[in-house]
Structures are given as structure tokens and as C-alpha cells.
Scaffold this active site. Structure first.
Site, PDB file in Angstrom:
ATOM      1  CE1 TYR A 173      -3.150  -2.906   0.071  1.00  0.00           C
ATOM      2  CE2 TYR A 173      -3.611  -2.475   2.375  1.00  0.00           C
ATOM      3  CZ  TYR A 173      -3.830  -3.195   1.229  1.00  0.00           C
ATOM      4  OH  TYR A 173      -4.753  -4.220   1.245  1.00  0.00           O
ATOM      5  CG  PHE A 213     -14.617  -3.369  -2.653  1.00  0.00           C
ATOM      6  CD1 PHE A 213     -14.232  -2.054  -2.513  1.00  0.00           C
ATOM      7  CD2 PHE A 213     -15.349  -3.709  -3.783  1.00  0.00           C
ATOM      8  CE1 PHE A 213     -14.572  -1.094  -3.451  1.00  0.00           C
ATOM      9  CE2 PHE A 213     -15.692  -2.773  -4.736  1.00  0.00           C
ATOM     10  CZ  PHE A 213     -15.306  -1.463  -4.566  1.00  0.00           C
ATOM     11  N   PRO A 214     -15.807  -3.904   1.754  1.00  0.00           N
ATOM     12  CG  PRO A 214     -15.573  -3.191   3.966  1.00  0.00           C
ATOM     13  CD  PRO A 214     -14.779  -3.471   2.719  1.00  0.00           C
ATOM     14  CG  LEU A 215     -18.209   0.508   3.325  1.00  0.00           C
ATOM     15  CD1 LEU A 215     -17.476   1.786   3.697  1.00  0.00           C
ATOM     16  CD2 LEU A 215     -19.596   0.490   3.936  1.00  0.00           C
ATOM     17  N   GLY A 266     -22.884   0.031  -4.126  1.00  0.00           N
ATOM     18  CA  GLY A 266     -23.372   0.488  -5.433  1.00  0.00           C
ATOM     19  C   GLY A 266     -24.830   0.885  -5.413  1.00  0.00           C
TER      20      GLY A 266
HETATM   21  N1  LIG Z   1      -6.602  -8.436   0.456  1.00  0.00           N
HETATM   22  C1  LIG Z   1      -6.795  -7.700  -0.598  1.00  0.00           C
HETATM   23  O1  LIG Z   1      -6.489  -8.088  -1.733  1.00  0.00           O
HETATM   24  C2  LIG Z   1      -7.393  -6.341  -0.430  1.00  0.00           C
HETATM   25  C3  LIG Z   1      -7.815  -5.610  -1.545  1.00  0.00           C
HETATM   26  C4  LIG Z   1      -8.389  -4.359  -1.346  1.00  0.00           C
HETATM   27  C5  LIG Z   1      -8.516  -3.858  -0.055  1.00  0.00           C
HETATM   28  N2  LIG Z   1      -8.069  -4.584   1.012  1.00  0.00           N
HETATM   29  C6  LIG Z   1      -8.207  -4.084   2.404  1.00  0.00           C
HETATM   30  O2  LIG Z   1      -9.573  -3.882   2.660  1.00  0.00           O
HETATM   31  C7  LIG Z   1      -9.802  -2.550   3.115  1.00  0.00           C
HETATM   32  C8  LIG Z   1     -11.172  -2.103   2.666  1.00  0.00           C
HETATM   33  O3  LIG Z   1     -11.302  -2.180   1.264  1.00  0.00           O
HETATM   34  P1  LIG Z   1     -11.484  -0.908   0.346  1.00  0.00           P
HETATM   35  O4  LIG Z   1     -10.853   0.269   1.009  1.00  0.00           O
HETATM   36  O5  LIG Z   1     -11.049  -1.275  -1.010  1.00  0.00           O
HETATM   37  O6  LIG Z   1     -13.054  -0.788   0.223  1.00  0.00           O
HETATM   38  P2  LIG Z   1     -14.226  -0.202   1.122  1.00  0.00           P
HETATM   39  O7  LIG Z   1     -13.781  -0.099   2.537  1.00  0.00           O
HETATM   40  O8  LIG Z   1     -15.445  -0.978   0.811  1.00  0.00           O
HETATM   41  O9  LIG Z   1     -14.458   1.201   0.477  1.00  0.00           O
HETATM   42  C9  LIG Z   1     -13.607   2.232   0.616  1.00  0.00           C
HETATM   43  C10 LIG Z   1     -14.159   3.398  -0.179  1.00  0.00           C
HETATM   44  O10 LIG Z   1     -15.425   3.767   0.346  1.00  0.00           O
HETATM   45  C11 LIG Z   1     -15.389   5.131   0.782  1.00  0.00           C
HETATM   46  N3  LIG Z   1     -16.052   5.163   2.095  1.00  0.00           N
HETATM   47  C12 LIG Z   1     -15.590   4.673   3.263  1.00  0.00           C
HETATM   48  N4  LIG Z   1     -16.480   4.868   4.251  1.00  0.00           N
HETATM   49  C13 LIG Z   1     -17.531   5.517   3.675  1.00  0.00           C
HETATM   50  C14 LIG Z   1     -18.777   6.004   4.174  1.00  0.00           C
HETATM   51  N5  LIG Z   1     -19.110   5.848   5.448  1.00  0.00           N
HETATM   52  N6  LIG Z   1     -19.617   6.595   3.300  1.00  0.00           N
HETATM   53  C15 LIG Z   1     -19.299   6.737   1.997  1.00  0.00           C
HETATM   54  N7  LIG Z   1     -18.130   6.308   1.464  1.00  0.00           N
HETATM   55  C16 LIG Z   1     -17.259   5.702   2.299  1.00  0.00           C
HETATM   56  C17 LIG Z   1     -13.954   5.536   0.876  1.00  0.00           C
HETATM   57  O11 LIG Z   1     -13.798   6.873   0.448  1.00  0.00           O
HETATM   58  P3  LIG Z   1     -13.398   8.049   1.501  1.00  0.00           P
HETATM   59  O12 LIG Z   1     -11.926   7.961   1.683  1.00  0.00           O
HETATM   60  O13 LIG Z   1     -13.852   9.270   0.795  1.00  0.00           O
HETATM   61  O14 LIG Z   1     -14.160   7.778   2.761  1.00  0.00           O
HETATM   62  C18 LIG Z   1     -13.258   4.591  -0.094  1.00  0.00           C
HETATM   63  O15 LIG Z   1     -13.185   5.165  -1.374  1.00  0.00           O
HETATM   64  C19 LIG Z   1      -8.617  -1.772   2.513  1.00  0.00           C
HETATM   65  O16 LIG Z   1      -8.406  -0.556   3.186  1.00  0.00           O
HETATM   66  C20 LIG Z   1      -7.516  -2.770   2.680  1.00  0.00           C
HETATM   67  O17 LIG Z   1      -6.995  -2.736   4.004  1.00  0.00           O
HETATM   68  C21 LIG Z   1      -7.530  -5.813   0.838  1.00  0.00           C
END
Ligand SMILES: NC(=O)c1ccc[n+]([C@@H]2O[C@H](COP(=O)([O-])OP(=O)(O)OC[C@H]3O[C@@H](n4cnc5c(N)ncnc54)[C@H](OP(=O)(O)O)[C@@H]3O)[C@@H](O)[C@H]2O)c1
Length: 278
Positions: free
Chosen positions: A58, A203-205, A208
Site C-alpha cells: 500500500y 471492499f465491504p462498502l 453500489g
Molecule cells: N486483500 C486484498 O487483496 C485487499 C484488496 C483491497 C482492499 N483490502 C483491504 O480492505 C480494506 C477495505 O477495502 P477498500 O478500502 O477497497 O473498500 P471499502 O472499505 O469498501 O471502500 C472504501 C471506499 O469507500 C469510501 N467510504 C468509506 N467509508 C464511507 C462512508 N461511510 N460513506 C461513503 N463512502 C465511504 C472511501 O472513500 P473516503 O476515503 O472518501 O471515505 C473509499 O473510497 C482496505 O483498506 C484494505 O486494508 C484488501
């Protein structure tokens, strides 16, 4: 907040924080606003979050460096989970490299950047099709035997890969993409629930369309005075006791909103309705 014990000895609150978004665009380079990124990290601890997920890739290195610089001395009970096995060749590019020598290099780098003697949860970021899983996990087992890793987790695995991995090492967590709209890993989640292995949905959020005004999440959200994002996280927490969501954000307001989702309790009928609508 509900807790889960990882590997039989690390108790964490079930809603964690993903530290991938505190880097530059394309998860490349430093964040546009480093002070804001540091504020998000500090706020995680104030809110009681004690599971922070990161990876050497990262930034690369940026997320781990920011964590160490901002959160040291680490409070007791904080679990920093990191990963190795991917390379970075540019923004948004993530080629796999899980050769044993490379994984050892990744782990040594993470120990150095995080300024830790041992990493409590080290995850294989992804199996590498060019490297036998036995070899990649064999390297992590050696690191574990040397005391550099406490527990081993895997990420981006199929059910078959998880079963093979469990024959080789004690797998305490699985980190796969999973959310209301993408439930390809349902079989892996079920296996984790059965075995008491922590399941970290990334990618829990990605809700869509579900978050659209008037949509199924919006409806439930309104009735709880919550947001659709909070309903999406509460649905995950309600789906299984081993579920450990790590929503990522670079915003303190979103972090606060996400952590508050752990207090939102949905009824069985609501959980079913949401799942069916998705
Ligand atoms: N193992 C793997 O291959 C892998 C791959 C991807 C990710 N990950 C891990 O999983 C974590 C989570 O995944 P992710 O960050 O891709 O996806 P996510 O948590 O589902 O979504 C993050 C996105 O949603 C926005 N967001 C967050 N909280 C929000 C809210 N309350 N309301 C509206 N928008 C919101 C964020 O933007 P803002 O910054 O504007 O809030 C960001 O763009 C990562 O941080 C990482 O640690 C692991």
C-alpha cells in the site's frame, strides 16, 4: 462492540480499519493530505478500533510508515495485520510475487517499517500461480518458527486453496473480497464460520445501487436513523460471528460513521430482506 478472538489469543473488536486508502491515488505514493491521514489513524484508536489492516504494497510502504510514525508507541491490544506477496509497478498495478525469498524480504521490510519485533498477523496477500502454495506458506511457516510472525492468514483464496493451506499451516484468518453485492466467497466464509477462522471481507462498502435513495438499504437505514453504508456493515457483522470488516477511508467523518455501524442491530427479517434484495 462485539469482539472476536483471532488464533485463540488475540481479541479484537469486530469492526476494524483498512489502511489502504491513506495513500495516494491508485494506492501509489503519499496521501494528498498527510495530516488528514494521520488524523484518521489517531481517531481509529480513540474510537476503540484495535484491528488495523495494511500491507507492504500500500503505497508501497507508505501505509505502514504512516501507521508507525503516527501510532507508536503502540497501545496494548492493538493488532496491526499486514500482508506480503504482491509487487507494485505503478498506480493500480499489483503483480503477484509470492516466491519464498520475496515473502521473507516483504516480511523483513514490514518489521522494519512498523518497528516491530514480531508481526502478530501476517497474511499471504494472494496465492501466486507461478509458485506452489506449499512454497509460499512454507516461507511464512519458517518466519513463524523464527518468531517473526505470530499468526498466519491468507487472502484472495478459493475454498480449495484454503483447504490446502490449512493442511500446511494453522490459518487463523482469511481476507477475501466480500460485500452485499459480491458474495462469490460465500463457500469460503461458511468454511471459516465452521472452523472459527476470522473472515476479513475487503471492499465491504461496495454497495453500489443498493445505497441509492429509495433502495432496499436506504429503507432500512431510514428506519434506524442510519446511513446505507452503516446498514451494509451491520449486515456483514450480522452475517457471521467470524466476520471482521475493515472499511477503508481517508476521512474522519466516514471513519466515525463506519465504526458507529457496529452498534446498529438489524433484526433477522431485515438481514434476510437486505440479502434477498441484493
Ligand atoms: N486483500 C486484498 O487483496 C485487499 C484488496 C483491497 C482492499 N483490502 C483491504 O480492505 C480494506 C477495505 O477495502 P477498500 O478500502 O477497497 O473498500 P471499502 O472499505 O469498501 O471502500 C472504501 C471506499 O469507500 C469510501 N467510504 C468509506 N467509508 C464511507 C462512508 N461511510 N460513506 C461513503 N463512502 C465511504 C472511501 O472513500 P473516503 O476515503 O472518501 O471515505 C473509499 O473510497 C482496505 O483498506 C484494505 O486494508 C484488501
Amino acid at each position: 462492540m462485539d469482539t472476536f478472538t483471532i488464533g485463540g489469543d488475540i481479541e479484537v473488536r469486530r469492526l476494524g480499519f483498512g489502511a489502504m486508502r491513506i495513500t495516494g491515488p491508485g494506492i501509489w505514493g503519499p496521501p494528498e493530505d498527510p495530516d488528514a491521514a494521520r488524523a484518521v489513524l489517531r481517531r481509529t484508536l480513540e474510537l476503540g478500533v484495535n484491528l488495523i489492516d495494511t500491507a507492504d504494497s500500500y503505497g508501497p510502504e507508505v501505509s505502514e510508515e504512516l501507521i508507525a510514525e503516527t501510532l507508536r508507541p503502540y497501545p496494548e491490544g492493538l493488532l496491526i495485520a499486514t500482508k506480503g506477496g504482491l509487487r507494485r509497478t505503478g498506480p493500480g498495478e499489483w503483480p503477484r510475487d509470492a516466491r519464498p525469498e520475496r515473502l521473507k524480504e516483504c516480511c523483513e521490510g514490514s518489521l522494519r517499517r512498523l518497528k516491530l519485533d514480531r508481526i502478530d498477523l501476517y497474511q499471504l496477500h494472494s496465492p501466486d500461480p507461478d509458485v506452489p502454495l506449499e512454497d509460499s506458506l512454507g516461507a511464512l511457516k519458517e518466519l513463524q518458527d523464527e518468531g517473526k510472525i505470530r499468526h498466519i492468514g491468507v487472502s484472495n483464496v478459493s475454498l480449495h486453496e484454503l483447504e490446502r493451506a490449512r493442511e500446511l499451516v494453522d490459518v487463523v484468518t482469511v481476507q477475501n473480497r466480500y460485500n452485499l453485492e459480491d458474495r462469490h466467497s460465500e463457500d469460503v466464509l461458511d468454511a471459516c464460520s465452521e472452523a472459527g477462522i476470522g473472515f476479513i471481507p475487503w471492499f465491504p462498502l461496495a454497495t453500489g445501487d443498493l445505497a441509492r435513495p429509495g433502495g432496499p438499504l436506504d429503507d432500512v437505514a431510514r428506519s434506524h436513523d442510519a446511513t446505507p453504508s452503516q446498514v451494509a456493515l451491520a449486515w456483514l457483522l450480522g452475517r457471521s460471528d467470524v466476520m471482521l470488516p475493515i472499511p477503508g477511508t481517508a476521512s474522519v467523518a466516514h471513519l466515525e460513521e463506519n465504526v458507529a455501524a457496529a452498534e446498529l442491530e438489524l433484526g433477522a427479517d431485515e438481514l434476510d430482506r437486505i440479502a434477498a434484495a441484493a
